[in-house]
Design a protein around this motif. Structure first.
Motif, mmCIF file in Angstrom:
data_model
loop_
_atom_site.group_PDB
_atom_site.id
_atom_site.type_symbol
_atom_site.label_atom_id
_atom_site.label_comp_id
_atom_site.label_asym_id
_atom_site.label_seq_id
_atom_site.Cartn_x
_atom_site.Cartn_y
_atom_site.Cartn_z
ATOM 1 N N ILE A 5 -68.876 -37.161 15.625
ATOM 2 C CA ILE A 5 -67.704 -37.362 16.488
ATOM 3 C C ILE A 5 -66.911 -36.067 16.510
ATOM 4 N N LEU A 6 -66.740 -35.519 17.709
ATOM 5 C CA LEU A 6 -65.928 -34.314 17.879
ATOM 6 C C LEU A 6 -64.466 -34.736 17.989
ATOM 7 N N ALA A 7 -63.689 -34.411 16.968
ATOM 8 C CA ALA A 7 -62.307 -34.900 16.910
ATOM 9 C C ALA A 7 -61.309 -33.767 16.694
ATOM 10 N N GLY A 8 -61.592 -32.607 17.291
ATOM 11 C CA GLY A 8 -60.713 -31.461 17.104
ATOM 12 C C GLY A 8 -59.756 -31.212 18.244
ATOM 13 N N GLY A 9 -59.715 -32.129 19.217
ATOM 14 C CA GLY A 9 -58.931 -31.888 20.424
ATOM 15 C C GLY A 9 -57.430 -31.858 20.192
ATOM 16 N N LYS A 10 -56.768 -30.869 20.841
ATOM 17 C CA LYS A 10 -55.309 -30.774 20.767
ATOM 18 C C LYS A 10 -54.622 -31.644 21.807
ATOM 19 N N GLY A 11 -55.294 -31.883 22.932
ATOM 20 C CA GLY A 11 -54.679 -32.685 23.991
ATOM 21 C C GLY A 11 -53.519 -31.984 24.672
ATOM 22 N N MET A 12 -53.710 -30.703 25.034
ATOM 23 C CA MET A 12 -52.625 -29.931 25.641
ATOM 24 C C MET A 12 -52.105 -30.576 26.929
ATOM 25 N N ARG A 13 -53.026 -31.151 27.721
ATOM 26 C CA ARG A 13 -52.601 -31.749 28.991
ATOM 27 C C ARG A 13 -51.867 -33.070 28.774
ATOM 28 N N LEU A 14 -51.877 -33.573 27.531
ATOM 29 C CA LEU A 14 -51.186 -34.819 27.225
ATOM 30 C C LEU A 14 -49.891 -34.580 26.444
ATOM 31 N N ARG A 15 -49.480 -33.310 26.376
ATOM 32 C CA ARG A 15 -48.177 -33.048 25.796
ATOM 33 C C ARG A 15 -47.104 -33.695 26.676
ATOM 34 N N PRO A 16 -46.057 -34.293 26.133
ATOM 35 C CA PRO A 16 -45.625 -34.218 24.736
ATOM 36 C C PRO A 16 -46.142 -35.330 23.828
ATOM 37 N N LEU A 17 -47.016 -36.219 24.312
ATOM 38 C CA LEU A 17 -47.501 -37.303 23.452
ATOM 39 C C LEU A 17 -48.296 -36.772 22.268
ATOM 40 N N THR A 18 -48.911 -35.594 22.432
ATOM 41 C CA THR A 18 -49.750 -35.038 21.367
ATOM 42 C C THR A 18 -49.036 -33.965 20.554
ATOM 43 N N CYS A 19 -47.721 -33.892 20.651
ATOM 44 C CA CYS A 19 -46.994 -32.929 19.819
ATOM 45 C C CYS A 19 -47.105 -33.285 18.337
ATOM 46 N N ASN A 20 -47.077 -34.560 18.024
ATOM 47 C CA ASN A 20 -47.099 -35.008 16.627
ATOM 48 C C ASN A 20 -48.343 -35.831 16.286
ATOM 49 N N LEU A 21 -49.298 -35.842 17.199
ATOM 50 C CA LEU A 21 -50.546 -36.584 16.978
ATOM 51 C C LEU A 21 -51.706 -35.786 17.544
ATOM 52 N N PRO A 22 -52.862 -35.749 16.854
ATOM 53 C CA PRO A 22 -54.045 -35.174 17.497
ATOM 54 C C PRO A 22 -54.526 -36.109 18.600
ATOM 55 N N LYS A 23 -55.161 -35.562 19.586
ATOM 56 C CA LYS A 23 -55.591 -36.356 20.737
ATOM 57 C C LYS A 23 -56.436 -37.575 20.340
ATOM 58 N N PRO A 24 -57.382 -37.472 19.380
ATOM 59 C CA PRO A 24 -58.184 -38.651 19.023
ATOM 60 C C PRO A 24 -57.376 -39.791 18.408
ATOM 61 N N ASP A 217 -62.866 -39.834 30.492
ATOM 62 C CA ASP A 217 -62.317 -38.789 29.629
ATOM 63 C C ASP A 217 -60.793 -38.926 29.626
ATOM 64 N N ILE A 218 -60.235 -39.164 28.454
ATOM 65 C CA ILE A 218 -58.786 -39.392 28.375
ATOM 66 C C ILE A 218 -58.106 -38.044 28.163
ATOM 67 N N GLY A 219 -58.128 -37.222 29.207
ATOM 68 C CA GLY A 219 -57.586 -35.875 29.098
ATOM 69 C C GLY A 219 -56.358 -35.633 29.924
ATOM 70 N N THR A 220 -55.971 -36.602 30.748
ATOM 71 C CA THR A 220 -54.774 -36.469 31.579
ATOM 72 C C THR A 220 -53.948 -37.746 31.467
ATOM 73 N N PHE A 221 -52.687 -37.662 31.869
ATOM 74 C CA PHE A 221 -51.841 -38.854 31.838
ATOM 75 C C PHE A 221 -52.382 -39.925 32.773
ATOM 76 N N GLN A 222 -52.898 -39.506 33.903
ATOM 77 C CA GLN A 222 -53.454 -40.483 34.829
ATOM 78 C C GLN A 222 -54.605 -41.253 34.182
ATOM 79 N N ASN A 223 -55.502 -40.537 33.495
ATOM 80 C CA ASN A 223 -56.634 -41.206 32.844
ATOM 81 C C ASN A 223 -56.197 -41.999 31.614
ATOM 82 N N TYR A 224 -55.168 -41.513 30.930
ATOM 83 C CA TYR A 224 -54.657 -42.253 29.769
ATOM 84 C C TYR A 224 -54.127 -43.614 30.212
ATOM 85 N N ARG A 225 -53.379 -43.634 31.311
ATOM 86 C CA ARG A 225 -52.892 -44.914 31.839
ATOM 87 C C ARG A 225 -54.068 -45.778 32.304
ATOM 88 N N GLN A 226 -54.988 -45.135 33.011
ATOM 89 C CA GLN A 226 -56.105 -45.888 33.572
ATOM 90 C C GLN A 226 -56.949 -46.531 32.478
#
Length: 774
Positions: A5-24, A217-226
């Motif tokens: 499992i690749l779990a190193g993602g920062k989730g830059m496009r999901l800031r500010p939700l990923t400021c205090n959490l890693p994307k996974p 791919d949960i890489g954008t706010f639109q996809n996160y909601r979806q």
């Protein structure tokens, strides 16, 4: 089989939700996104899993531990410094001693992995990529396969003009351990940018498997909601912790719904949630554990995290609110707004669409937060088109726009980079250049300034300046400002670099440097004479000198006259200058008895040639057509609707290939060697027609349409580059490319006969229209 499992993602496009959490670790229906990946592996019998972690890896370790809670064994591998998607897995080489499957820790899927494993075994491939069709492939790796599934081309994060299919890399792979022979330890390797291109170049068996099932791919706010909405409506087969109390409404333990509250499914109400009377929970709403919804609150299409308090009479529409946040009374949140964890939003506050509130912020009551940068929709046109950004002066290209562009550019550069900046004589070009340079200086970038030159000479200077790249700025006659970006060799920047700049631009990323690291500027005088001398070295000067051509030449500026005077003087040409209007060139040829006439445009890229009979020949100004033809017919000119191949010899001009001065010199060389006037040269050369047309195609349909064209043409000879090129008899061809700026597809066709070319275009356009209806 083992898993990764690749779990190193920062989730830059999901800031500010990923400021205090890693994307996974982002919550998806009350549990981390990565937990769904772990459950998928367990479902398919995989019990031993390597987890690569980097950004806030401790949060992942603390939550998942050794994996025993899920009946699995987890082994963690720290990706520090970042080693890339492939390089991070290299660290687990000793553990991965058999065929293994790689999944992403920040995507949601219910793919049937065992079917993919069977396909992998049947092909004997080194790597199998799980593919999926998507409407917008720009943020993924584009996979083009042959009929049996073998990958023939891979394009990472294409521009619209490179979209030749809609099947993309999902980041799920089945891999043989022999892959590690292509990697050195502790070295950065990315599957898409490094490993896959290497395997293709060496002919190694790389396959694509068209997967059935759900993937996002949960890489954008639109996809996160979806993703939330799709789990809620059972579009993806995953486990749910809550109970479906009635159709479409899921409820956790201890939830308390007062009389007079309304819940309209689909909706999920977490453990120990309180919903007071008068509150209305509209469809597509998720409310996290221990949250409190006060009286007369309206919530629709929103994701509410754990431990959130929503005050009386507030309206929450299409919003994401992270954990621990307090929304006081009478607050209104509009569509696509985001409030990060532990924030406090004061009463009577209005948060407009697309506004993002970062963690731990306290917003005073009565505030109105406006969006300064609207969110990019998934189908927006690219910032760049073939390495350049342009727009109307003071309308599209304003000083504040330049600051943002320059700052994004600085983020994509290496630290302490040196950049050459050039501009023409226009006043607004100088203003834009000053703003651009000072923004780079603030980001620690050093500049070398070259004033009052043209684009062609500037490219030459970059190649000699030992800089990381260059930006040339000029104003066209129609009032458009052009910023053209070059790499260290003086060629247009790559699509990959464009994407890095665009990403920093859209995400509004920031960069900080210490005061002592601010960049400086050094003036760099134009090298016009050196540029001309370099071009003369690849022309047969002695042959041209013997002819002593008499030419009528229009010059539009003193800058241009300096270069042209030196160029023609070295060729022993006699020049009659046309001072007033380029339209006077033809009359001057007749009155002076000149051999030919010419008009060279100010930036040094375009020209017009006139023969003694009044025929006008130009270079190929269509950038796509020029790019295609240069690899087929290195020196081609155009006369009305007809193209003339002046030379079929291999192009050795390198960086000067598009320069008007070189092309004019080469045509004069042909006239000298063959001892023939321009019109005779043209008559004796092969002519052909290159026509084009365009057809409307919605952004979301482009990839699918291009893939269907490729599949239909699999039985005939074709080439896939930025577009799709179909090859026919007698060297004829057609070329189809997606427009990077507009929702349309452009079709070119080349033939000795204009009617045949038109027929090819119409046939292809009809297919494109039919495919949109499928």
């Amino acid at each position: 089989m083992k898993g990764v499992i690749l779990a190193g993602g920062k989730g830059m496009r999901l800031r500010p939700l990923t400021c205090n959490l890693p994307k996974p670790m982002l919550p998806l229906m009350h549990k981390p996104v990565m937990e769904y990946s772990l459950e998928l592996l367990r479902k398919h019998g995989i019990r031993e899993v390597a987890v690569t972690v980097q950004y806030m890896g401790a949060a992942i370790r603390n939550y998942f531990g050794d994996g025993s809670k899920w009946g699995m064994k987890l082994y963690y591998f720290e990706d520090t410094p970042p080693l890339g998607t492939a390089g991070s897995i290299k660290q687990a080489e000793e553990f991965l001693d058999e065929t293994f499957v790689v999944v992403s820790g920040d995507a949601l899927t219910d793919f049937h992995l065992l079917k993919g494993m069977d396909f992998h075994k049947s092909t004997g491939g080194m790597v199998t990529i799980f593919q999926k069709e998507v409407a917008n492939p720009l943020n993924f790796g584009l996979v083009v396969t042959e009929e049996e599934g073998r990958v023939m081309k891979y394009i990472e994060k294409p521009s619209w003009n490179e979209v030749v299919s809609n099947t993309v890399n999902t980041g799920i792979y089945i891999i043989e351990p022999s892959i590690f022979s292509y990697m050195k330890a502790h070295t950065f390797y990315d599957f898409s940018h490094d490993i896959f291109p290497t395997l293709l170049s060496k002919g190694e068996p790389l396959y694509g498997y068209m997967s059935e099932g759900y993937w996002l791919d949960i890489g954008t706010f639109q996809n996160y909601r979806q993703a939330h909405f799709d789990v809620l409506t059972k579009k993806v087969e995953v486990s749910m912790e809550c109970t479906e109390v009635f159709p479409g409404v899921w409820m956790g333990e201890g939830a308390r719904i007062e009389n007079g509250a309304k819940i309209q499914g689909p909706a999920l109400i977490g453990d120990c949630v309180t919903i007071k009377k008068g509150a209305v929970i509209h469809p597509y709403t998720i409310i996290g554990k221990n949250s409190f919804i006060s009286e007369d609150v309206q919530i629709s299409k929103s994701i509410i995290g754990n431990d959130v308090h929503v005050g009386q009479c507030s309206e929450v529409n299409g919003t994401v609110i992270s954990y621990g946040t307090i929304i006081e009374e009478c607050v209104t949140l509009f569509d696509k707004s985001v409030v990060a964890d532990r924030s406090v939003i004061g009463k009577n506050t209005v948060i407009k669409s697309n506004v993002k509130v970062w963690p731990d912020r306290i917003i005073e009551g009565g505030s109105v937060l406006l969006s300064s940068v609207t969110a990019q929709e998934e189908h927006d046109a690219s910032l760049f088109y073939r390495g350049e950004i342009k727009g109307r002066a003071n309308i599209h290209i304003k000083p504040e726009t330049i600051v943002k562009i320059a700052h994004a550019y600085s983020i994509a550069l290496t630290s302490k980079a040196t950049i050459l900046i050039g501009y023409d004589c226009h006043r607004y070009a100088e203003i834009v250049t000053r703003v651009f340079m000072e923004t780079l200086h603030a980001a620690g970038i050093t500049t070398r300034e070259c004033k009052h030159t043209n684009d062609a000479c500037f490219r030459y200077m970059i190649s000699k300046a030992r800089v990381q790249g260059g930006v040339f700025i000029y104003v066209q006659s129609n009032g458009e400002v052009v910023l053209r970006f070059y790499d260290s060799c003086g060629t247009i920047i790559s699509g990959r670099f464009e994407k890095e700049v665009e990403s920093a631009y859209v995400l509004d990323e920031s960069k900080y440097v210490e005061m002592e690291q601010l960049g400086t500027n050094v003036l760099c005088p134009p090298q016009h004479i050196e540029y001309v001398s370099a071009i003369l070295q690849i022309i047969r000067v002695s042959s041209i000198r013997q002819c002593a051509f008499h030419l009528c030449v229009y010059q539009s500026s003193s800058l241009q006259r300096e270069m042209l005077s030196h160029f023609f003087k070295q060729l022993h040409c006699r020049i009659t200058w046309v001072e007033t209007n380029p339209n006077d060139v033809m009359g001057m040829i007749r009155s002076s008895g000149a051999d030919a006439g010419m008009v060279l445009q100010e930036q040094g890229n375009d020209f017009e040639l006139y023969d003694v009979y009044g025929n006008v020949y130009t270079n190929i100004k269509d950038t796509v057509a020029s790019h295609i033809l240069r690899h087929v017919y290195p020196l081609t000119i155009k006369q009305r609707g007809s193209y003339i191949c002046c030379s079929e010899h291999e192009d050795r001009s390198g960086q000067f290939g598009q320069d008007a001065l070189l092309q004019v010199g080469k045509i004069m060389e042909i006239m000298a060697v063959e001892n023939a006037p321009l019109h005779t040269i043209v008559q004796n050369r092969p002519h052909f027609h290159l026509l084009w047309d365009e057809v409307l195609c919605p952004w979301k349909e482009k990839g699918r349409v291009m893939r269907m064209l490729t599949e239909e043409g699999a039985q005939q000879e074709l080439e896939v580059s930025e577009g799709i090129k179909f090859l026919y008899e007698h060297g004829e061809w057609s070329y189809i490319i997606s427009d990077a700026q507009q929702p349309k597809i452009i079709v070119y066709a080349q033939s000795a006969n204009a009617a045949k070319a038109r027929k090819k275009i119409l046939n292809i356009i009809e297919k494109i229209r039919q495919y949109q209806k499928v």
